[in-house]
Write a protein that holds these residues in place. Sequence first.
Motif, PDB file in Angstrom:
ATOM      1  N   TYR A   1       0.840  -1.201   0.000  1.00 45.17           N
ATOM      2  CA  TYR A   1       0.000   0.000   0.000  1.00 45.17           C
ATOM      3  C   TYR A   1       0.875   1.252   0.000  1.00 45.17           C
ATOM      4  CZ  TYR A   1      -3.999   2.945   0.460  1.00 45.17           C
ATOM      5  OH  TYR A   1      -4.960   3.883   0.188  1.00 45.17           O
TER       6      TYR A   1
ATOM      7  N   ARG B   1       2.249   1.659  -3.431  1.00 48.60           N
ATOM      8  CA  ARG B   1       1.215   2.101  -4.380  1.00 48.60           C
ATOM      9  C   ARG B   1       0.942   3.595  -4.237  1.00 48.60           C
ATOM     10  NH1 ARG B   1      -3.514  -1.274  -2.561  1.00 48.60           N
ATOM     11  NH2 ARG B   1      -4.679  -0.069  -4.085  1.00 48.60           N
TER      12      ARG B   1
ATOM     13  N   ILE C   1      -6.816  -2.950  -5.212  1.00 46.79           N
ATOM     14  CA  ILE C   1      -7.691  -2.548  -4.098  1.00 46.79           C
ATOM     15  C   ILE C   1      -8.359  -3.799  -3.513  1.00 46.79           C
ATOM     16  CG2 ILE C   1      -9.766  -1.253  -3.439  1.00 46.79           C
ATOM     17  CD1 ILE C   1      -9.108   0.779  -5.632  1.00 46.79           C
TER      18      ILE C   1
ATOM     19  N   SER D   1      -5.977  -5.885  -1.489  1.00 53.69           N
ATOM     20  CA  SER D   1      -5.583  -5.169  -0.279  1.00 53.69           C
ATOM     21  C   SER D   1      -6.668  -5.339   0.804  1.00 53.69           C
ATOM     22  CB  SER D   1      -5.381  -3.692  -0.626  1.00 53.69           C
ATOM     23  OG  SER D   1      -5.311  -2.895   0.512  1.00 53.69           O
ATOM     24  N   ILE D   2      -7.903  -5.070   0.420  1.00 52.56           N
ATOM     25  CA  ILE D   2      -8.998  -5.162   1.399  1.00 52.56           C
ATOM     26  C   ILE D   2      -9.181  -6.611   1.845  1.00 52.56           C
ATOM     27  CG2 ILE D   2     -11.513  -4.928   1.689  1.00 52.56           C
ATOM     28  CD1 ILE D   2     -11.359  -2.446  -0.135  1.00 52.56           C
TER      29      ILE D   2
ATOM     30  N   LYS E   1      -6.707  -8.378   4.343  1.00 53.42           N
ATOM     31  CA  LYS E   1      -6.895  -8.027   5.760  1.00 53.42           C
ATOM     32  C   LYS E   1      -8.143  -8.692   6.316  1.00 53.42           C
ATOM     33  CE  LYS E   1      -6.305  -3.816   4.416  1.00 53.42           C
ATOM     34  NZ  LYS E   1      -5.981  -2.482   3.999  1.00 53.42           N
TER      35      LYS E   1
HETATM   36  N1  URA Z   1      -8.688   0.355   1.388  1.00 50.92           N
HETATM   37  C1  URA Z   1      -7.708  -0.591   1.498  1.00 50.92           C
HETATM   38  O1  URA Z   1      -7.584  -1.240   2.526  1.00 50.92           O
HETATM   39  N2  URA Z   1      -6.905  -0.805   0.445  1.00 50.92           N
HETATM   40  C2  URA Z   1      -7.017  -0.133  -0.720  1.00 50.92           C
HETATM   41  O2  URA Z   1      -6.256  -0.390  -1.635  1.00 50.92           O
HETATM   42  C3  URA Z   1      -8.018   0.858  -0.829  1.00 50.92           C
HETATM   43  C4  URA Z   1      -8.855   1.082   0.245  1.00 50.92           C
END
Ligand code: URA
Length: 437
Positions: free
Chosen positions: A168, A171, A183, A186-187, A190
């Motif tokens: 992140y 990026r 995106i 990434s989301i 987690k």
């Molecule tokens: N929220 C995130 O956790 N990652 C992204 O890339 C964009 C929004």
Amino acid sequence: MQTGRFVDLIHKKKEGRPLDEQEIQDMIRQYVAGEIPDYQMSAMLMAICFQGMNDEELTALTIAMRDSGDVADLSDISGVKVDKHSTGGVGDKTTLITGPLVAACGVPVAKMSGRGLGFTGGTLDKLESIPGFRIDLSEDEFLGAVRSAGISVIGQTGNLAPADKMLYALRDVTGTVESIPLIASSIMSKKLAAGSDKILLDVTTGSGAFIKDIEQSRELARRMVAIGKGAGRETVAMLTSMDEPLGHAIGNNLEVKEAIETLKGNGPEDLREVCLALAGMMLALGREGLSYEDGKKLAEEALDSGAAYEKFTAMVEGQGGDLSYIEDPGKFVQSACHRELAARGDGYISHMDTEGIGITAGILGAGRETKESEIDYSAGIIMRKKLGDKVQRGDVIATLHSASEEKLDRAEGYMEKCYTLSDHEPEPLKLIVDIIC
Ligand code: URA
């Protein structure tokens, strides 16, 4: 894979050929270990931006990112655990309401939330505006709070998805944030690491969302649902409108007060509708055989009976928050300075620049200007008018709250440009735009 050969992989992606699972796993492991330099990973990220990723590549990437750190173990909590994640919005206090609603219906909520990002607010900042509220519970305290209160909301613990943190940051400075596969991974890395059995994604769309175009939002939702399936976690996405702030309040303790009112049955209609829909879907995911419609009815009963409000107070108490503020929200610290923003003409409010309204709240002190900035919990905006309302010149559209007149001056100038008046009444907003499963 040797570091020297990583350039071959960059070529492969650049030419639009899919990477295989092993290549993706090696790439993430070696990047986190410092064996692939940032300049090469930047080139790979740019190649992904242009060439995209198919569902298999995307699932492999997300799982590799998830496995780069700790994966929470919630197996000590009985029942199906359902997580909810919002892609961000303005005035979005849904977690404070849906969490207690779902817990009141017997589905445990063990949630790790985030802080504000850009023009959007974060659940952790809102919770911390309640004096004494702790978001840094130890793992044992967290599991104990969920077992006793049925709900706990904390910050990310431990070393969750460190690959995402590194990617992140890269990026952010290489122009590669706005890529749907990046995106989505990434989301979801987690969310998968946070340990719940099922996931509900609230994908916001419209002028106050990170992704404003509906088709792009739908694509993001579809890709995240596919990752969930590929990783063996049932995942549903709801597309919700962020074409105006949700509810009336924007800003940390202002939003907590609105959430309390909503849990007492006196909240704004749009906020209530979105929260009942999200809770209904979380319940349908968490309780075998329950439909979404029945889930919504159960949530409505929990709201109207006061059971959800009781759960909220149990959560606050369980995490050290001072309950007297919940019982008497008038105790929350209030801003020293206020200003009313008056309509500059007659007509219907036909458009809101919701991102601009979020930025205005930040100018007032509700967000962080730098990583080190302190949040002013009492700063923010109360929207007095909503989209579609008819106004006359001089009518109050919003009240701005801040610690200083200087901030009010700056914010007023900004906010003036955030709404449009028209002679024609706009179509009513559809709040739940789509459901993707
Ligand atoms: N929220 C995130 O956790 N990652 C992204 O890339 C964009 C929004």
